[in-house]
Design a protein around this motif. Structure first.
Motif, mmCIF file in Angstrom:
data_model
loop_
_atom_site.group_PDB
_atom_site.id
_atom_site.type_symbol
_atom_site.label_atom_id
_atom_site.label_comp_id
_atom_site.label_asym_id
_atom_site.label_seq_id
_atom_site.Cartn_x
_atom_site.Cartn_y
_atom_site.Cartn_z
ATOM 1 N N ARG A 69 0.834 -1.207 0.000
ATOM 2 C CA ARG A 69 0.000 0.000 0.000
ATOM 3 C C ARG A 69 0.867 1.256 0.000
ATOM 4 N NH1 ARG A 69 -4.185 -2.255 4.340
ATOM 5 N NH2 ARG A 69 -5.518 -3.409 2.924
ATOM 6 N N LEU A 70 1.926 1.241 0.812
ATOM 7 C CA LEU A 70 2.835 2.393 0.844
ATOM 8 C C LEU A 70 3.480 2.608 -0.514
ATOM 9 C CD1 LEU A 70 4.600 1.930 4.302
ATOM 10 C CD2 LEU A 70 3.087 3.804 3.634
ATOM 11 N N LEU A 74 1.614 6.545 -6.935
ATOM 12 C CA LEU A 74 0.561 7.465 -7.349
ATOM 13 C C LEU A 74 0.979 8.919 -7.151
ATOM 14 C CD1 LEU A 74 -2.637 5.658 -6.035
ATOM 15 C CD2 LEU A 74 -2.005 6.055 -8.422
ATOM 16 N N ASP A 75 1.654 9.194 -6.036
ATOM 17 C CA ASP A 75 2.139 10.545 -5.782
ATOM 18 C C ASP A 75 3.144 10.954 -6.847
ATOM 19 O OD1 ASP A 75 0.550 10.763 -3.539
ATOM 20 O OD2 ASP A 75 2.181 10.348 -2.114
ATOM 21 N N ASP A 114 0.888 4.026 -2.948
ATOM 22 C CA ASP A 114 0.664 5.447 -2.665
ATOM 23 C C ASP A 114 1.820 6.302 -3.178
ATOM 24 O OD1 ASP A 114 -1.758 4.923 -1.466
ATOM 25 O OD2 ASP A 114 -0.973 5.012 0.584
ATOM 26 N N ALA A 115 3.035 5.840 -2.962
ATOM 27 C CA ALA A 115 4.203 6.590 -3.429
ATOM 28 C C ALA A 115 4.226 6.667 -4.953
ATOM 29 C CB ALA A 115 5.479 5.949 -2.908
#
Length: 53
Positions: A39-40, A46-47, A43-44
């Motif tokens: 998940r991390l 996507l950022d 998220d990274a």
């Protein structure tokens, strides 16, 4: 050939079912940690994609 119940076996003095239980708990813990890390990473990624031109 005689079949053995796992509860009858031992390895280095440890009852195998207890050892299997420990391994199952450790596996679950590692699976949970792996899910959090995925998940991390997602998220990274996507950022980073949002910041790219």
């Amino acid at each position: 050939m005689r079949s053995l119940n796992l509860s009858q076996l031992s390895l280095d003095g440890f009852n195998l079912p207890v050892d299997f239980l420990h391994l199952a708990k450790r596996l679950r813990s590692l699976e949970d940690e792996n899910t959090k890390l995925k998940r991390l990473l997602a998220d990274a990624m996507l950022d980073n994609a949002a910041c790219a031109p």
